[in-house]
Design an enzyme around this catalytic site. Structure first.
Site, PDB file in Angstrom:
ATOM      1  N   HIS A 155       4.544  -9.995  -6.327  1.00 47.79           N
ATOM      2  CA  HIS A 155       4.048  -9.115  -6.824  1.00 47.79           C
ATOM      3  C   HIS A 155       3.822  -7.509  -6.724  1.00 47.79           C
ATOM      4  O   HIS A 155       4.305  -6.957  -5.500  1.00 47.79           O
ATOM      5  CB  HIS A 155       2.573  -9.548  -5.942  1.00 47.79           C
ATOM      6  CG  HIS A 155       1.023  -9.351  -6.845  1.00 47.79           C
ATOM      7  ND1 HIS A 155       1.099  -7.447  -6.669  1.00 47.79           N
ATOM      8  CD2 HIS A 155       0.591 -10.283  -6.397  1.00 47.79           C
ATOM      9  CE1 HIS A 155      -0.313  -7.711  -6.363  1.00 47.79           C
ATOM     10  NE2 HIS A 155      -0.652  -9.181  -7.202  1.00 47.79           N
ATOM     11  N   TYR A 209       0.235  -2.231  -5.166  1.00 45.57           N
ATOM     12  CA  TYR A 209      -1.147  -2.740  -5.724  1.00 45.57           C
ATOM     13  C   TYR A 209      -0.994  -0.702  -5.526  1.00 45.57           C
ATOM     14  O   TYR A 209      -2.456  -0.614  -6.560  1.00 45.57           O
ATOM     15  CB  TYR A 209      -2.743  -2.960  -4.421  1.00 45.57           C
ATOM     16  CG  TYR A 209      -2.585  -4.343  -3.917  1.00 45.57           C
ATOM     17  CD1 TYR A 209      -2.756  -5.649  -4.630  1.00 45.57           C
ATOM     18  CD2 TYR A 209      -3.084  -4.472  -2.956  1.00 45.57           C
ATOM     19  CE1 TYR A 209      -2.901  -6.661  -4.493  1.00 45.57           C
ATOM     20  CE2 TYR A 209      -2.650  -5.682  -2.082  1.00 45.57           C
ATOM     21  CZ  TYR A 209      -3.222  -6.453  -3.056  1.00 45.57           C
ATOM     22  OH  TYR A 209      -2.869  -8.240  -3.031  1.00 45.57           O
ATOM     23  N   ASP A 251     -13.955  -8.968  -7.179  1.00 47.78           N
ATOM     24  CA  ASP A 251     -12.895  -9.436  -6.619  1.00 47.78           C
ATOM     25  C   ASP A 251     -13.477  -9.651  -5.236  1.00 47.78           C
ATOM     26  O   ASP A 251     -12.724  -8.514  -4.666  1.00 47.78           O
ATOM     27  CB  ASP A 251     -12.298  -8.134  -7.184  1.00 47.78           C
ATOM     28  CG  ASP A 251     -10.994  -8.481  -7.292  1.00 47.78           C
ATOM     29  OD1 ASP A 251     -10.375 -10.149  -6.098  1.00 47.78           O
ATOM     30  OD2 ASP A 251     -10.028  -7.895  -6.467  1.00 47.78           O
ATOM     31  N   HIS A 294      -1.222  -5.773 -11.652  1.00 49.37           N
ATOM     32  CA  HIS A 294      -2.644  -5.419 -12.193  1.00 49.37           C
ATOM     33  C   HIS A 294      -2.597  -3.883 -13.188  1.00 49.37           C
ATOM     34  O   HIS A 294      -1.604  -3.089 -12.906  1.00 49.37           O
ATOM     35  CB  HIS A 294      -3.541  -4.992 -10.749  1.00 49.37           C
ATOM     36  CG  HIS A 294      -3.236  -5.618  -8.932  1.00 49.37           C
ATOM     37  ND1 HIS A 294      -4.075  -5.520  -8.787  1.00 49.37           N
ATOM     38  CD2 HIS A 294      -2.986  -7.173  -9.350  1.00 49.37           C
ATOM     39  CE1 HIS A 294      -4.770  -6.190  -7.980  1.00 49.37           C
ATOM     40  NE2 HIS A 294      -3.784  -7.670  -8.352  1.00 49.37           N
ATOM     41  N   HIS A 335      -3.614 -18.167 -10.206  1.00 49.70           N
ATOM     42  CA  HIS A 335      -3.887 -17.216  -8.381  1.00 49.70           C
ATOM     43  C   HIS A 335      -5.148 -18.333  -8.101  1.00 49.70           C
ATOM     44  O   HIS A 335      -5.815 -17.824  -9.249  1.00 49.70           O
ATOM     45  CB  HIS A 335      -3.954 -15.824  -8.563  1.00 49.70           C
ATOM     46  CG  HIS A 335      -2.946 -14.552  -8.424  1.00 49.70           C
ATOM     47  ND1 HIS A 335      -2.966 -13.278  -8.521  1.00 49.70           N
ATOM     48  CD2 HIS A 335      -1.406 -15.109  -7.909  1.00 49.70           C
ATOM     49  CE1 HIS A 335      -1.538 -12.823  -8.451  1.00 49.70           C
ATOM     50  NE2 HIS A 335      -0.521 -14.265  -8.203  1.00 49.70           N
ATOM     51  N   GLU A 371      -3.839 -17.186  -2.295  1.00 52.70           N
ATOM     52  CA  GLU A 371      -4.144 -15.673  -2.200  1.00 52.70           C
ATOM     53  C   GLU A 371      -5.684 -15.563  -1.214  1.00 52.70           C
ATOM     54  O   GLU A 371      -6.230 -14.609  -1.238  1.00 52.70           O
ATOM     55  CB  GLU A 371      -4.053 -14.788  -2.855  1.00 52.70           C
ATOM     56  CG  GLU A 371      -2.771 -14.105  -4.210  1.00 52.70           C
ATOM     57  CD  GLU A 371      -3.280 -12.770  -4.928  1.00 52.70           C
ATOM     58  OE1 GLU A 371      -2.389 -12.511  -5.400  1.00 52.70           O
ATOM     59  OE2 GLU A 371      -4.005 -13.120  -5.416  1.00 52.70           O
ATOM     60  N   ASP A 385      -5.775 -15.620 -12.382  1.00 54.73           N
ATOM     61  CA  ASP A 385      -6.594 -15.472 -11.375  1.00 54.73           C
ATOM     62  C   ASP A 385      -8.093 -15.851 -11.191  1.00 54.73           C
ATOM     63  O   ASP A 385      -8.857 -15.701 -11.982  1.00 54.73           O
ATOM     64  CB  ASP A 385      -6.393 -14.248 -10.386  1.00 54.73           C
ATOM     65  CG  ASP A 385      -7.297 -14.300  -9.491  1.00 54.73           C
ATOM     66  OD1 ASP A 385      -7.792 -14.709  -9.342  1.00 54.73           O
ATOM     67  OD2 ASP A 385      -6.290 -13.672  -7.994  1.00 54.73           O
ATOM     68  N   HIS A 403     -11.125 -13.618  -9.487  1.00 58.16           N
ATOM     69  CA  HIS A 403     -11.190 -12.673 -11.069  1.00 58.16           C
ATOM     70  C   HIS A 403     -11.660 -13.264 -12.124  1.00 58.16           C
ATOM     71  O   HIS A 403     -12.702 -12.214 -12.663  1.00 58.16           O
ATOM     72  CB  HIS A 403      -9.759 -12.526 -11.718  1.00 58.16           C
ATOM     73  CG  HIS A 403      -8.410 -11.313  -9.841  1.00 58.16           C
ATOM     74  ND1 HIS A 403      -7.402 -11.283  -9.674  1.00 58.16           N
ATOM     75  CD2 HIS A 403      -9.142 -11.291  -8.769  1.00 58.16           C
ATOM     76  CE1 HIS A 403      -7.663 -10.504  -8.542  1.00 58.16           C
ATOM     77  NE2 HIS A 403      -8.798 -10.589  -8.541  1.00 58.16           N
ATOM     78  N   HIS A 407     -11.996 -12.370  -2.488  1.00 55.28           N
ATOM     79  CA  HIS A 407     -11.613 -13.954  -2.440  1.00 55.28           C
ATOM     80  C   HIS A 407     -11.991 -14.159  -1.576  1.00 55.28           C
ATOM     81  O   HIS A 407     -12.544 -13.976  -0.382  1.00 55.28           O
ATOM     82  CB  HIS A 407     -10.379 -13.837  -2.437  1.00 55.28           C
ATOM     83  CG  HIS A 407      -9.268 -13.358  -3.320  1.00 55.28           C
ATOM     84  ND1 HIS A 407      -7.869 -13.457  -3.806  1.00 55.28           N
ATOM     85  CD2 HIS A 407      -9.545 -12.134  -4.184  1.00 55.28           C
ATOM     86  CE1 HIS A 407      -7.771 -12.205  -5.136  1.00 55.28           C
ATOM     87  NE2 HIS A 407      -8.928 -12.206  -5.557  1.00 55.28           N
ATOM     88  N   ARG A 463       0.846  -1.758  -0.200  1.00 53.01           N
ATOM     89  CA  ARG A 463       0.308  -0.008  -0.005  1.00 53.01           C
ATOM     90  C   ARG A 463       0.609   1.536   0.393  1.00 53.01           C
ATOM     91  O   ARG A 463       0.497   2.228  -0.077  1.00 53.01           O
ATOM     92  CB  ARG A 463      -1.123  -0.057   1.605  1.00 53.01           C
ATOM     93  CG  ARG A 463      -1.993  -1.367   1.017  1.00 53.01           C
ATOM     94  CD  ARG A 463      -2.950  -1.356   0.415  1.00 53.01           C
ATOM     95  NE  ARG A 463      -3.574  -2.536   0.809  1.00 53.01           N
ATOM     96  CZ  ARG A 463      -4.857  -2.825  -0.990  1.00 53.01           C
ATOM     97  NH1 ARG A 463      -4.923  -1.864  -1.594  1.00 53.01           N
ATOM     98  NH2 ARG A 463      -5.810  -3.968  -0.438  1.00 53.01           N
ATOM     99  N   GLU A 506      -1.907  -9.644 -14.757  1.00 57.20           N
ATOM    100  CA  GLU A 506      -2.939 -10.717 -13.829  1.00 57.20           C
ATOM    101  C   GLU A 506      -4.581 -10.245 -15.121  1.00 57.20           C
ATOM    102  O   GLU A 506      -5.002  -9.214 -14.965  1.00 57.20           O
ATOM    103  CB  GLU A 506      -3.084  -9.765 -12.902  1.00 57.20           C
ATOM    104  CG  GLU A 506      -3.864 -11.047 -12.009  1.00 57.20           C
ATOM    105  CD  GLU A 506      -3.369 -10.802 -10.105  1.00 57.20           C
ATOM    106  OE1 GLU A 506      -4.802 -11.224  -9.290  1.00 57.20           O
ATOM    107  OE2 GLU A 506      -2.283 -10.568 -10.052  1.00 57.20           O
TER     108      GLU A 506
END
Length: 276
Positions: A67, A70, A224, A107, A211, A256, A176, A179, A226, A37, A142
């Site tokens: 990864h 974000y 989205d 992403h 993923h 994830e 994913d 997703h 999970h 973040r 992704e």
């Protein structure tokens, strides 16, 4: 070989992360390159990195996945946001040279009102600025859920990005399961149809990682969220079909799901049992 693992934190050190993966039965794993973040990246200790590489080699691990944070958005309408994404991704690729053969997942971003075509062009511009023939890392787009102005909810959008990249051999796709379900691809009920479509549009040779996540939402929800394996709409039988699909046989699978280490260990064991 069934390479299965989960997302781990590198906070205790790189070698420690590899040992943690082994302790829960993993044969691959994913980690954030920096604060997910934020923008700060912890300095890499070359000796620690080399020790991790040696551990993974001796333990028969598959490719590991890094990864991107974000916070990056390479297709934002704000120029400073795009510059930050390019700078961050370029720095990550330099750092990942400590782990030859690794995968770098990100992403694609949200076009923030500019339109899909403009967003696709900006993502490709960023990739063309950071990719080099000398790098040893494969960069992965992704698949996304398609919420809001998000790009990557349709296979065709990812194909368009790849078509604009000058070095396609340094690129791939991470699928994913949560997703694609939320984007409208019913991978749990009919993975063969979804992967056939993927092959038609993108090409299975571009698929480099999975993923593996359940979803709190039904097919096409575009949300989205999970869920743990078997606790969402994809279901246990759906995952049995996915992990045994021949097109995915040798790819690294990364969990994830909303879990701590004991939960990941249980899911890794469960998915191993499912694998025929």
């Amino acid at each position: 070989m069934f390479y299965i693992g989960c997302h781990l934190s590198p906070s205790a050190g790189l070698l420690a992360m590899g040992k943690t993966a082994l302790s829960i039965g993993a044969s691959t794993f994913q980690f954030f390159t920096r604060n997910p973040r934020g923008s700060r990246a912890r300095a890499i200790d070359p000796a620690d990195a080399a020790a991790l590489v040696e551990l993974l080699r001796h333990s028969g691990f598959g490719p590991i996945v890094a990864h991107a944070p974000y916070t990056i958005n390479p297709c934002s309408k704000d120029a400073h946001t795009r510059e930050f994404a390019q700078m961050t991704m370029a720095d990550d690729l330099v750092r990942l040279e400590h782990f030859p053969g690794s995968l770098y997942n990100f992403h694609p971003g949200s076009h923030t009102g500019q339109g899909t075509e403009a967003g696709i062009a900006l993502i490709a511009d960023t990739l063309n600025a950071i990719l080099s023939p000398e790098q040893h890392t494969t960069v992965l787009l992704e698949t996304m859920a398609g919420k809001g102005t998000e790009i990557g909810g349709r296979f065709e959008e990812l194909r368009e990005i790849l078509d604009r990249v000058d070095l396609p051999g340094r690129m791939g796709v991470c699928l994913d399961t949560c997703h694609v379900n939320d984007a409208g691809y019913d991978i749990a009920a009919d993975p063969d149809a979804v992967l056939t479509d993927f092959d038609r549009v993108i090409g299975l040779d571009c698929l480099k990682a999975v993923h593996i996540n359940d979803s709190m939402n039904a097919v096409g929800a575009r949300k989205d969220r999970h869920a743990r394996i078997g606790e969402g709409h994809l279901g246990l039988e759906g995952f049995r079909r996915i992990v045994n699909h021949p097109a995915l046989a040798d790819l690294p699978f990364v969990l994830e799901t909303p879990n701590e280490l004991p939960g990941y260990a249980r899911e890794i064991a469960l998915l191993k049992e499912m694998r025929a």
